[in-house]
Design a protein around this motif. Structure first.
Motif, PDB file in Angstrom:
ATOM      1  N   LYS A 212      44.427  37.223  55.193  1.00 61.64           N
ATOM      2  CA  LYS A 212      45.106  36.117  55.883  1.00 61.64           C
ATOM      3  C   LYS A 212      44.128  35.288  56.709  1.00 61.64           C
ATOM      4  N   GLN A 215      42.142  33.105  54.335  1.00 59.78           N
ATOM      5  CA  GLN A 215      43.009  32.019  53.866  1.00 59.78           C
ATOM      6  C   GLN A 215      43.193  30.953  54.945  1.00 59.78           C
ATOM      7  N   MET A 241      45.026  38.279  48.022  1.00 59.82           N
ATOM      8  CA  MET A 241      44.282  37.084  47.615  1.00 59.82           C
ATOM      9  C   MET A 241      44.743  36.567  46.253  1.00 59.82           C
ATOM     10  N   ASN A 244      42.872  33.938  43.786  1.00 57.36           N
ATOM     11  CA  ASN A 244      41.880  33.090  44.464  1.00 57.36           C
ATOM     12  C   ASN A 244      40.441  33.408  44.066  1.00 57.36           C
TER      13      ASN A 244
END
Length: 694
Positions: A212, A215, A241, A244
């Motif tokens: 998190k 991100q 993730m 990603n």
């Protein structure tokens, strides 16, 4: 065989390795992650090398059990036939999933009479395992067979247990985990410590938080002793993730320290497996650092993490609202609550925090303090006292482990000394008898050819100090000493040392100890009449401090030798302050030098002042002799004052005097002394020298 509440199956298997393996494989037929551990796994490796059905099994010797920290297993078999490792049992039990299997294997024959191959690690020279009847094995067998034991024998007809559900790496965080994460994301502290017993979801929380933060655009680094320790963390990170294609930003500790980058967040998992000096350096590599560890799991540095490192973090200066915030997780996730195996391990090895019984006995203060000495088998009838003692040691010492329990019960050279009042343990010391080495062996130790087990103090004096006759004396070494935290600073530990001193009068030459040299601990031993005779040359990995060896002479010959050993130590220590101990705290140096009364008043060479030296000092103090022109004489004068007890470690100007004499950076100490610039500092030096020396 049924199981409820996500508790682990606890089984006791008996027979030959072949018979045990057959039953275990049948039980675990549907399991995917299965481990076998033993003192020597060669027999199992040989049996597993032949073609066989699933499941595939992995083997691990006791000495490699620590590498399983951070892993999760469906089933584990621990074979105790050849030997017992208390720490391996405690570590491996914490890696088994709920509804999985934790099995212990014993031979059909009389296990207690069999020689324990793991026992050699606990015995000093010249003892061998075949010579010692293990009280610890008797204790462990009693625990396995007690009514409270969760271990049950396998039925004659072995039935395979159902497969465990795959671990859901994307399971929602619990309320505890969510609350801890919110505390972290608030960014109100420089450092965070996440402390919880095993199986509470620490790694899952870390993996989720790291994903998190990345991100959210934060610069994040992850550190752990090895990649095997972060399997669960990485699984959660990868799941969060998704697509990603971002890899976990993992670094080994030394690689992270070498990297010049500065991160927003640094996460250190299994932190107590990393030496404290490295942890202190890692804390400076990010704006916010989180260190995750267990509390009563004995990993790595054990309680040193909670005792020493957390104190360091709490005392740091930071612009953040808090220097340190502690996050906790209590509810087990890897298995169900009130798990019988966890309870048994905690009770057997005294891993659970001690209950506060301060108010259970009335008028404790009016009761008489009693002194007891116990050894080996005597503990088998004193289990409640043994529990109290180990829980006290766990709370006070950074290197207490389950293996220490075996050491106390099985090492014939060890005795435990206790002060107790009205049934309450107030202070405890673990003492080991050393010395009386044959001349031939002593010579080989001094030459670096032999390193027999145990005998820490005489071996160190022989091998590191070259004291030829050091091996012939009897030493009583206090290896551990602790006092109930609620009763500290009342002189109880000193009272216990006085009792040991009385007991040693007829059977001992030296009382001694070796410990991490911190100001409070060194003060305690000096106050009780112990004399420094050796300081280690490298910092201890667990404590982050140099070790100091001290002795207190008992016999007449020991008193004569102590004066000689102390004089040699002072001579070498004053030189090594320039050569080896540039990071030794100034306050500690002044404390040690101030207590090292030179034999017959003779100062070491580096602290002896000639008439010419005194003249040079006078020219600096009373006239305009430049400071830089008297640096060598200034060092001699400062050491002379310190060794004669004329410098106070509590005075900022005196600490500044020593730091300048040793050529250290004086900026911080100048600020403490409220002195602005070099001119004010030199005026301070002139005032001290004028008062104390001229």
């Amino acid at each position: 065989m049924t199981q409820s509440d996500n508790h682990r199956h606890c089984l006791l298997l008996t027979g030959s390795p072949n018979e045990v393996l057959s039953d275990f494989r049948q039980l675990c037929e549907h399991f995917s992650s299965v481990l076998i551990s033993a003192h020597d796994v060669a027999q199992y490796d040989e049996l597993l090398a032949s073609p066989s059905s699933l499941p595939p099994l992995k083997t691990c010797s006791f000495k490699h059990a620590r590498q399983e920290l951070g892993s999760s297993h469906d089933a584990i078999l621990v074979d105790l036939s050849q030997g017992v490792s208390a720490s391996a049992l405690a570590i491996l039990a914490g890696t088994v999933r709920g509804n999985g299997v934790f099995a212990i294997a014993l031979p059909n024959e009389d296990w207690l009479s069999m020689t324990d191959q793991d026992l050699a690690r606990y015995l000093p020279w010249p003892y061998e395992p075949a010579q010692v009847t293990s009280a610890f094995k008797r204790y462990l067998l009693d625990q396995l067979q007690s009514e409270a034991s969760p271990f049950r024998s396998v039925p004659d007809q072995v039935t395979a247990l159902p497969a465990l559900s795959p671990v859901n790496a994307n399971a929602p965080l619990t309320k505890e985990q969510t609350d801890a994460q919110a505390d972290l994301f608030a960014e109100q502290a420089k450092s965070y410590v996440l402390i919880a017993p095993r199986g509470r979801g620490k790694s899952t929380l870390l993996g989720d938080s790291i994903a998190k933060l990345i991100q959210a655009g934060k610069r994040v680094a992850v550190c752990a002793p090895n990649q095997e320790a972060i399997v669960s963390l990485k699984a959660r990170f990868d799941q969060q993730m998704n697509q990603n294609h971002i890899s976990l930003p993992f670094f080994a500790p030394d690689a992270l320290i070498s990297d010049s980058s500065y991160w927003d967040f640094l996460f250190v998992d299994e932190a107590s497996m990393i030496p404290l000096p490295l942890l202190m350096t890692l804390n400076n590599k990010a704006e916010h650092a989180l260190f995750s560890t267990t509390d009563y799991g004995y990993e790595g540095a054990g309680k040193g993490f909670g005792i020493r490192f957390c104190h360091h973090l709490a005392s740091q200066k930071t612009p953040h609202k808090h220097a340190l915030k502690t996050l906790t997780l209590n509810q087990p996730i890897r298995w169900g609550g009130n798990d019988p195996l966890e309870n048994w391990i905690n009770n057997c090895f005294f891993l659970a925090p001690p209950e506060n019984n301060a108010n259970t006995i009335k008028d404790v203060d009016k009761a008489t303090i009693e002194y007891s000495k116990l050894t080996g088998e005597q503990w088998l009838t004193r289990s409640p006292l043994l529990a109290d003692i180990f829980q006290l040691l766990v709370s006070a010492h950074y290197q207490t482990s389950p293996d220490n329990l075996r050491w106390v019960l099985d090492d014939p050279s060890v005795s435990t000394h206790v002060l107790h009042r009205a049934g309450q343990v107030q202070s405890v010391a673990i003492m080991t008898k050393e010395g009386n080495l044959p001349n031939t062996l002593s010579q080989e130790v001094m030459q670096g050819k032999r390193r027999p087990r145990g005998h820490l103090v005489p071996q160190s004096l022989l091998a590191h100090e070259g004291i030829e006759n050091a091996g012939q004396f009897t030493y009583w070494r206090i290896s551990r000493i602790a006092t109930d935290p609620s009763l500290q600073n009342q002189g109880l530990a000193s009272q216990l040392l006085a009792q040991i001193n009385s007991a040693a009068q007829q059977n001992c030459d030296f009382l001694c100890s070796s410990f991490a040299a911190t100001i409070d601990v060194v003060s305690f031993w000096l106050k009780n009449g112990y004399v420094p005779i050796r300081m280690g040359t490298a910092k201890d990995h667990a404590s982050g401090s140099y070790s100091l060896m001290v002795v207190k002479p008992i016999s007449d010959s020991a008193r004569h030798l102590t004066s000689k050993w102390q004089a040699t130590f002072i001579e070498q220590f004053t030189l090594n302050l320039l050569l080896q101990y540039s990071d030794l705290p100034t306050e500690l140096i002044l404390l040690m030098l101030g207590q090292c009364s030179p034999a017959q008043g003779k100062l070491p060479t580096l602290a002896q002042l000639s008439a010419k030296d005194l003249q040079d000092i006078a020219l600096f103090v009373e006239h305009h002799r430049p400071f830089d022109s008297i640096r060598a004489v200034f060092l001699k004068a400062t050491l002379s004052l310190a060794l004669q007890g004329q410098l106070d470690s509590q005075k900022a100007t005196h600490r500044l005097l020593l730091e300048a004499a040793l050529g250290r950076n004086t900026e911080h100490s100048r600020q403490d002394a409220k002195l602005a610039g070099k001119k004010a500092m030199h005026q301070s030096f002139k005032a001290i020298l004028s008062t104390l020396l001229i």
